[in-house]
Design an enzyme around this catalytic site. Structure first.
Site, PDB file in Angstrom:
ATOM      1  N   ARG A 141       0.792  -1.230   0.000  1.00 46.33           N
ATOM      2  CA  ARG A 141       0.000   0.000   0.000  1.00 46.33           C
ATOM      3  C   ARG A 141       0.822   1.277   0.000  1.00 46.33           C
ATOM      4  O   ARG A 141       0.530   2.212  -0.740  1.00 46.33           O
ATOM      5  CB  ARG A 141      -0.952   0.041   1.213  1.00 46.33           C
ATOM      6  CG  ARG A 141      -2.218  -0.726   0.989  1.00 46.33           C
ATOM      7  CD  ARG A 141      -2.669  -1.382   2.267  1.00 46.33           C
ATOM      8  NE  ARG A 141      -1.782  -2.473   2.591  1.00 46.33           N
ATOM      9  CZ  ARG A 141      -1.967  -3.741   2.207  1.00 46.33           C
ATOM     10  NH1 ARG A 141      -3.035  -4.053   1.554  1.00 46.33           N
ATOM     11  NH2 ARG A 141      -1.100  -4.692   2.504  1.00 46.33           N
ATOM     12  N   THR A 142       1.847   1.341   0.846  1.00 42.15           N
ATOM     13  CA  THR A 142       2.602   2.594   0.921  1.00 42.15           C
ATOM     14  C   THR A 142       3.286   2.851  -0.421  1.00 42.15           C
ATOM     15  O   THR A 142       3.222   3.955  -0.967  1.00 42.15           O
ATOM     16  CB  THR A 142       3.626   2.541   2.075  1.00 42.15           C
ATOM     17  OG1 THR A 142       2.910   2.205   3.267  1.00 42.15           O
ATOM     18  CG2 THR A 142       4.318   3.873   2.269  1.00 42.15           C
TER      19      THR A 142
ATOM     20  N   LYS B  39      27.951  -3.491  -4.388  1.00 34.97           N
ATOM     21  CA  LYS B  39      29.371  -3.304  -4.724  1.00 34.97           C
ATOM     22  C   LYS B  39      30.079  -2.553  -3.609  1.00 34.97           C
ATOM     23  O   LYS B  39      31.209  -2.102  -3.758  1.00 34.97           O
ATOM     24  CB  LYS B  39      29.500  -2.509  -6.021  1.00 34.97           C
ATOM     25  CG  LYS B  39      28.882  -3.157  -7.224  1.00 34.97           C
ATOM     26  CD  LYS B  39      29.184  -2.297  -8.459  1.00 34.97           C
ATOM     27  CE  LYS B  39      28.241  -2.558  -9.591  1.00 34.97           C
ATOM     28  NZ  LYS B  39      28.309  -1.482 -10.583  1.00 34.97           N
TER      29      LYS B  39
ATOM     30  N   ARG C 139      11.411   3.673   2.296  1.00 40.84           N
ATOM     31  CA  ARG C 139      11.052   2.790   3.412  1.00 40.84           C
ATOM     32  C   ARG C 139      12.294   1.959   3.685  1.00 40.84           C
ATOM     33  O   ARG C 139      12.889   1.405   2.759  1.00 40.84           O
ATOM     34  CB  ARG C 139       9.882   1.893   3.035  1.00 40.84           C
ATOM     35  CG  ARG C 139       9.754   0.702   3.977  1.00 40.84           C
ATOM     36  CD  ARG C 139       8.494  -0.068   3.783  1.00 40.84           C
ATOM     37  NE  ARG C 139       7.344   0.697   4.250  1.00 40.84           N
ATOM     38  CZ  ARG C 139       6.136   0.166   4.408  1.00 40.84           C
ATOM     39  NH1 ARG C 139       5.921  -1.104   4.163  1.00 40.84           N
ATOM     40  NH2 ARG C 139       5.129   0.909   4.820  1.00 40.84           N
TER      41      ARG C 139
ATOM     42  N   HIS D 273       6.139   5.914  11.125  1.00 34.06           N
ATOM     43  CA  HIS D 273       5.462   5.814   9.831  1.00 34.06           C
ATOM     44  C   HIS D 273       4.603   7.073   9.703  1.00 34.06           C
ATOM     45  O   HIS D 273       3.376   7.014   9.751  1.00 34.06           O
ATOM     46  CB  HIS D 273       4.614   4.544   9.801  1.00 34.06           C
ATOM     47  CG  HIS D 273       4.262   4.063   8.426  1.00 34.06           C
ATOM     48  ND1 HIS D 273       4.362   4.851   7.296  1.00 34.06           N
ATOM     49  CD2 HIS D 273       3.796   2.850   7.998  1.00 34.06           C
ATOM     50  CE1 HIS D 273       3.961   4.154   6.249  1.00 34.06           C
ATOM     51  NE2 HIS D 273       3.629   2.944   6.642  1.00 34.06           N
TER      52      HIS D 273
HETATM   53  C1  NCD Z   1       2.260  -1.091   7.995  1.00 35.24           C
HETATM   54  C2  NCD Z   1       3.770  -0.971   8.037  1.00 35.24           C
HETATM   55  O1  NCD Z   1       4.459  -1.288   7.070  1.00 35.24           O
HETATM   56  O2  NCD Z   1       4.235  -0.509   9.060  1.00 35.24           O
HETATM   57  N1  NCD Z   1       1.700  -1.210   6.725  1.00 35.24           N
HETATM   58  C3  NCD Z   1       1.482  -0.104   5.958  1.00 35.24           C
HETATM   59  O3  NCD Z   1       2.363   0.687   5.689  1.00 35.24           O
HETATM   60  N2  NCD Z   1       0.222   0.116   5.536  1.00 35.24           N
HETATM   61  C4  NCD Z   1       1.691  -2.029   8.971  1.00 35.24           C
HETATM   62  C5  NCD Z   1       2.204  -3.433   9.060  1.00 35.24           C
HETATM   63  O4  NCD Z   1       3.092  -3.858   8.322  1.00 35.24           O
HETATM   64  O5  NCD Z   1       1.671  -4.152   9.908  1.00 35.24           O
END
Ligand code: NCD
Length: 348
Positions: A86-87, A115, A136, A169
């Site tokens: 989703r993100t 490398k 991320r 997050h």
């Molecule tokens: C979450 C995450 O990656 O922290 N998911 C997200 O970004 N929607 C929640 C999770 O992984 O449980």
């Protein structure tokens, strides 16, 4: 920023609030999005308003061409070294909705990191080709490192943290705020609401970032429902106490279920178990099904950042109080609004 940037070793030791002072310009406008501690009520209200504007304007004949070309001259680098559905996709579609181009690295094995390239050199490389880095990373300080590296370089393009370690997050917290606000728009917004967070609160970065934001709302009470060993960490609870936000802890989801206005479910973050499989036994402990929905208030909402496992039975998906699919879609609009804000193309 009007004070010199400290060396990385000092910077990384600063509190989130202290670091935040380097991540904005002299007028207080945010330049990088690393922590939810950077957000104040004015910013939260502004992003929510901008999100609604984008969501509604894109459906109009004159809004569509304006919004779909708003950032046509910008390119985003999506650098994700942890799994994401989703993100990643909501950021990517947010970029495309605004006319931006995107490139991605989702597997560090296909980059020069294999490398032996340093993270800082990779970050500076991205900044040579792109106008924003959305990242991320499994490392809790990676977004800080990006921001710090770029602030030290001649091209301080914005960095957006799409999830770092177990800690933060911030853009998920923004879309959660937007979802809560929309859900309660006829009932005075988030102020005065009782919100229960359920599951792995210790290692869940979504709930940590969201809980932190509750200090910006009046008269909110938080209920933390988790197995003892996965309860919310003291750093978050201390911040809430200092800000005068009452919080209650319980190990049983049912204790407060009939009183709350929102239930925020999360999964057990067993990727942090290091293969022990230890937390599997908690999978079924805190979950919502038809029986729990019968106890919940008729105007309460159920949220989840996803991915879900057994925490929410699919039987309750069709209940109008289950807003997690809408919450997910809101993510794309909130992230679009954030990009417009960062590039000063804010139509409001
Ligand atoms: C979450 C995450 O990656 O922290 N998911 C997200 O970004 N929607 C929640 C999770 O992984 O449980």
């Amino acid at each position: 920023m009007d004070h010199p940037l400290p060396p990385w070793k000092e910077f990384v030791e600063l509190s989130a609030t202290q670091k935040a002072s380097y991540l904005k310009d002299k007028n207080g406008k945010l330049k990088h999005i690393c922590y939810s501690q950077q957000f104040d009520r004015h910013f939260l209200d502004h992003i929510c308003e901008l999100t609604t504007t984008l969501r509604t304007e894109i459906k109009t004949l004159c809004g569509l061409p304006r919004i779909s070309t708003a950032l046509f001259d910008k390119q985003a680098m999506l650098y994700f070294n942890q799994p994401s559905t989703r993100t990643f996709l909501s950021f990517q579609s947010a970029c495309h909705k605004l006319g931006m181009g995107t490139s991605e690295i989702r597997d560090p094995n296909v980059s020069s990191e294999v490398k032996g390239e340093s993270q800082s050199d990779s970050i500076r490389t991205f900044s040579s080709y792109f106008d924003v880095i959305i990242t991320r990373h499994s490392c809790p300080n990676f977004a800080d490192l990006c921001a710090w590296t770029l602030l030290n370089s001649g091209r301080p393009i914005p960095v957006i943290n799409g999830g770092s370690g177990k800690d933060q997050h911030p853009t998920q917290a923004l879309l959660d705020i937007y979802t809560l606000q929309r859900s309660f728009e006829d009932r005075g917004g988030i102020d005065g609401k009782k919100i229960m967070m359920v599951g792995d609160l210790k290692r869940g970065r979504t709930v940590r970032s969201l809980a932190e934001l509750m200090r910006h709302y009046e008269d909110v009470t938080l209920v933390f429902a988790a197995p003892e060993e996965f309860q919310m960490e003291t750093d978050v609870k201390d911040q809430l106490t200092q800000a005068g936000v009452p919080w209650i802890e319980t190990t049983d989801i049912h204790t407060h279920l009939s009183e709350v206005d929102a239930v925020y479910m999360t999964r057990i973050q067993d990727e942090h178990d290091a293969g022990s499989g230890h937390s599997k036994k908690f999978y079924h402990e805190l979950s919502i099904g038809v029986e729990e929905m019968a106890i919940l208030k008729s105007d309460a909402v159920v949220m989840h950042p996803f991915p879900r496992r057994q925490e929410i039975s699919t039987e309750v998906d069709s209940d109008p109080r289950s807003v997690y699919w809408r919450q997910m879609r809101n993510g794309m609009w909130v992230r679009s609004a954030l990009l417009m804000y960062l590039f000063d193309r804010d139509p409001n």
